[in-house]
Design a protein around this motif. Structure first.
Motif, PDB file in Angstrom:
ATOM      1  N   LEU A   1       0.825  -1.201   0.000  1.00 37.53           N
ATOM      2  CA  LEU A   1       0.000   0.000   0.000  1.00 37.53           C
ATOM      3  C   LEU A   1       0.866   1.260   0.000  1.00 37.53           C
ATOM      4  O   LEU A   1       0.648   2.173  -0.787  1.00 37.53           O
ATOM      5  N   PHE A   2       1.809   1.337   0.922  1.00 39.94           N
ATOM      6  CA  PHE A   2       2.644   2.520   1.107  1.00 39.94           C
ATOM      7  C   PHE A   2       4.050   2.093   1.513  1.00 39.94           C
ATOM      8  O   PHE A   2       4.253   1.018   2.051  1.00 39.94           O
ATOM      9  N   TYR A   3       4.999   3.002   1.285  1.00 35.86           N
ATOM     10  CA  TYR A   3       6.306   2.859   1.898  1.00 35.86           C
ATOM     11  C   TYR A   3       6.806   4.239   2.283  1.00 35.86           C
ATOM     12  O   TYR A   3       6.389   5.256   1.719  1.00 35.86           O
ATOM     13  N   SER A   4       7.731   4.236   3.257  1.00 37.43           N
ATOM     14  CA  SER A   4       8.297   5.483   3.751  1.00 37.43           C
ATOM     15  C   SER A   4       9.780   5.284   4.009  1.00 37.43           C
ATOM     16  O   SER A   4      10.177   4.345   4.696  1.00 37.43           O
ATOM     17  N   ILE A   5      10.580   6.195   3.455  1.00 42.02           N
ATOM     18  CA  ILE A   5      12.029   6.106   3.632  1.00 42.02           C
ATOM     19  C   ILE A   5      12.488   6.981   4.792  1.00 42.02           C
ATOM     20  O   ILE A   5      13.505   6.703   5.433  1.00 42.02           O
ATOM     21  N   THR A   6      11.719   8.037   5.068  1.00 38.86           N
ATOM     22  CA  THR A   6      12.116   8.942   6.131  1.00 38.86           C
ATOM     23  C   THR A   6      10.899   9.582   6.774  1.00 38.86           C
ATOM     24  O   THR A   6       9.788   9.559   6.212  1.00 38.86           O
ATOM     25  N   VAL A   7      11.099  10.176   7.927  1.00 39.09           N
ATOM     26  CA  VAL A   7      10.011  10.827   8.660  1.00 39.09           C
ATOM     27  C   VAL A   7       9.334  11.872   7.789  1.00 39.09           C
ATOM     28  O   VAL A   7       9.994  12.669   7.118  1.00 39.09           O
ATOM     29  N   GLY A   8       8.014  11.871   7.820  1.00 38.38           N
ATOM     30  CA  GLY A   8       7.255  12.875   7.106  1.00 38.38           C
ATOM     31  C   GLY A   8       7.049  12.608   5.632  1.00 38.38           C
ATOM     32  O   GLY A   8       6.300  13.319   4.965  1.00 38.38           O
ATOM     33  N   GLN A   9       7.712  11.575   5.105  1.00 39.69           N
ATOM     34  CA  GLN A   9       7.577  11.266   3.680  1.00 39.69           C
ATOM     35  C   GLN A   9       6.990   9.884   3.487  1.00 39.69           C
ATOM     36  O   GLN A   9       7.536   8.896   3.991  1.00 39.69           O
ATOM     37  N   VAL A  10       5.867   9.840   2.759  1.00 37.12           N
ATOM     38  CA  VAL A  10       5.199   8.573   2.488  1.00 37.12           C
ATOM     39  C   VAL A  10       4.871   8.502   1.007  1.00 37.12           C
ATOM     40  O   VAL A  10       4.364   9.469   0.427  1.00 37.12           O
ATOM     41  N   GLU A  11       5.163   7.356   0.406  1.00 32.95           N
ATOM     42  CA  GLU A  11       4.844   7.130  -1.005  1.00 32.95           C
ATOM     43  C   GLU A  11       3.707   6.134  -1.112  1.00 32.95           C
ATOM     44  O   GLU A  11       3.714   5.093  -0.448  1.00 32.95           O
ATOM     45  N   SER A  12       2.730   6.452  -1.937  1.00 29.51           N
ATOM     46  CA  SER A  12       1.598   5.555  -2.157  1.00 29.51           C
ATOM     47  C   SER A  12       1.908   4.618  -3.328  1.00 29.51           C
ATOM     48  O   SER A  12       2.423   5.053  -4.360  1.00 29.51           O
ATOM     49  N   VAL A  13       1.627   3.339  -3.138  1.00 31.20           N
ATOM     50  CA  VAL A  13       1.863   2.357  -4.196  1.00 31.20           C
ATOM     51  C   VAL A  13       0.557   2.013  -4.914  1.00 31.20           C
ATOM     52  O   VAL A  13       0.552   1.824  -6.125  1.00 31.20           O
ATOM     53  N   VAL A  14      -0.527   1.955  -4.168  1.00 26.63           N
ATOM     54  CA  VAL A  14      -1.828   1.653  -4.762  1.00 26.63           C
ATOM     55  C   VAL A  14      -2.903   2.449  -4.041  1.00 26.63           C
ATOM     56  O   VAL A  14      -2.786   2.714  -2.844  1.00 26.63           O
ATOM     57  N   GLN A  15      -3.907   2.864  -4.780  1.00 25.08           N
ATOM     58  CA  GLN A  15      -4.973   3.671  -4.200  1.00 25.08           C
ATOM     59  C   GLN A  15      -6.094   2.772  -3.710  1.00 25.08           C
ATOM     60  O   GLN A  15      -6.700   2.059  -4.481  1.00 25.08           O
ATOM     61  N   LEU A  16      -6.331   2.807  -2.408  1.00 22.82           N
ATOM     62  CA  LEU A  16      -7.419   2.003  -1.844  1.00 22.82           C
ATOM     63  C   LEU A  16      -8.240   2.831  -0.862  1.00 22.82           C
ATOM     64  O   LEU A  16      -8.794   2.294   0.086  1.00 22.82           O
ATOM     65  N   ASN A  17      -8.303   4.151  -1.080  1.00 21.91           N
ATOM     66  CA  ASN A  17      -9.000   5.046  -0.153  1.00 21.91           C
ATOM     67  C   ASN A  17      -8.433   4.941   1.255  1.00 21.91           C
ATOM     68  O   ASN A  17      -9.178   4.965   2.234  1.00 21.91           O
ATOM     69  N   LEU A  18      -7.123   4.796   1.338  1.00 18.69           N
ATOM     70  CA  LEU A  18      -6.417   4.781   2.609  1.00 18.69           C
ATOM     71  C   LEU A  18      -5.304   5.812   2.541  1.00 18.69           C
ATOM     72  O   LEU A  18      -4.864   6.192   1.454  1.00 18.69           O
ATOM     73  N   SER A  19      -4.853   6.246   3.697  1.00 22.67           N
ATOM     74  CA  SER A  19      -3.713   7.146   3.751  1.00 22.67           C
ATOM     75  C   SER A  19      -2.752   6.670   4.816  1.00 22.67           C
ATOM     76  O   SER A  19      -3.124   5.884   5.701  1.00 22.67           O
ATOM     77  N   ALA A  20      -1.522   7.125   4.736  1.00 23.79           N
ATOM     78  CA  ALA A  20      -0.510   6.724   5.709  1.00 23.79           C
ATOM     79  C   ALA A  20       0.305   7.943   6.100  1.00 23.79           C
ATOM     80  O   ALA A  20       0.462   8.889   5.317  1.00 23.79           O
ATOM     81  N   SER A  21       0.823   7.902   7.305  1.00 21.73           N
ATOM     82  CA  SER A  21       1.680   8.981   7.772  1.00 21.73           C
ATOM     83  C   SER A  21       2.798   8.399   8.614  1.00 21.73           C
ATOM     84  O   SER A  21       2.670   7.316   9.198  1.00 21.73           O
TER      85      SER A  21
END
Lengths: 114, 112
Positions: free
Chosen positions: B47-67
């Motif tokens: 769904l998501f990945y994050s390499i560093t604080v405050g930065q999140v990349e979306s891989v697929v849209q499923l009406n979800l968010s990540a932080s």
């Protein structure tokens, strides 16, 4: 489209036999291939992984054979035990920013009969 | 000692209600963090990945968010749950982009 394919949804072997789980992929940029083992209700556990510069990786009873030209690989589980009964996932990732996108196959359910 | 901890272990929620799932990594500095979703008996969908604080990349849209509010914390959320959100949510970490993600115990979500 399925970028990582596991040819068998289910595989049954007898205790003591070698289980062979197959995996193939589409993307030539994939260069890292981890295998995971998952028991019901648990998160997947990393079992063994191989990079595309190698054609074989062995860890105890588990061996990966890798064929870059044919874009396929297989996981061999030697001397299978009933405790090996689980779902096995083949996964793949590429280099660079795509290294963080790890693509999984649909999994193979392995049943080891005593 | 458990490196990765997910909470809650399980949730039963109504369609249309909000959701927040959490993941904490202990003892690892600046890990890469991932969220995956798995339908019952299905494959793992990143769904998501994050390499560093405050930065999140979306891989697929499923009406979800990540932080990622802190180095060791990754949150998955939505304001309005759908039936299709039911499944097993898995958080994972790695120390390098060329290393396999290592998974937590997962959160089982049932949306009714």
């Amino acid at each position: 489209q399925q970028q990582v394919r596991q040819s068998s949804q289910s595989l049954t072997v007898w205790e003591g036999e070698t289980a062979i789980l197959n995996c193939s992929y589409e993307n030539s940029a994939f260069d890292y291939f981890p295998w995971y083992q998952q028991f019901p209700g648990e998160g997947p556990a990393l079992l063994i992984a191989i990079r595309s510069v190698s054609d074989k990786k062995e860890d105890g009873r588990f061996t990966i054979f890798f064929n870059k030209r044919e874009k396929n690989l297989s996981l061999h589980i030697k001397d299978s035990q009933p405790g090996d009964s689980a779902t096995y996932f083949c996964a793949a990732s590429a280099r660079g920013t795509n290294a963080y996108k790890v693509i999984f196959g649909k999994g193979t359910h392995l049943h080891v009969l005593p | 000692a458990q490196t990765i901890h997910q909470w809650p272990v399980a949730e039963i929620k109504a369609v249309g209600s909000p959701l927040s799932l959490g993941c904490t990594i202990k003892g690892k500095s600046s890990p890469n963090l991932y969220w995956y979703w798995q339908a019952t008996g299905g494959t793992l969908q990143q769904l998501f990945y994050s390499i560093t604080v405050g930065q999140v990349e979306s891989v697929v849209q499923l009406n979800l968010s990540a932080s990622r509010p802190k180095d060791d914390q990754f949150i998955l959320s939505t304001e309005k749950l759908l039936l299709s959100h039911s499944g097993f949510y898995l958080c994972a970490w790695s120390l390098g982009g060329d290393q396999a993600p290592l998974f937590g115990e997962g959160t089982r979500l049932s949306v009714l």
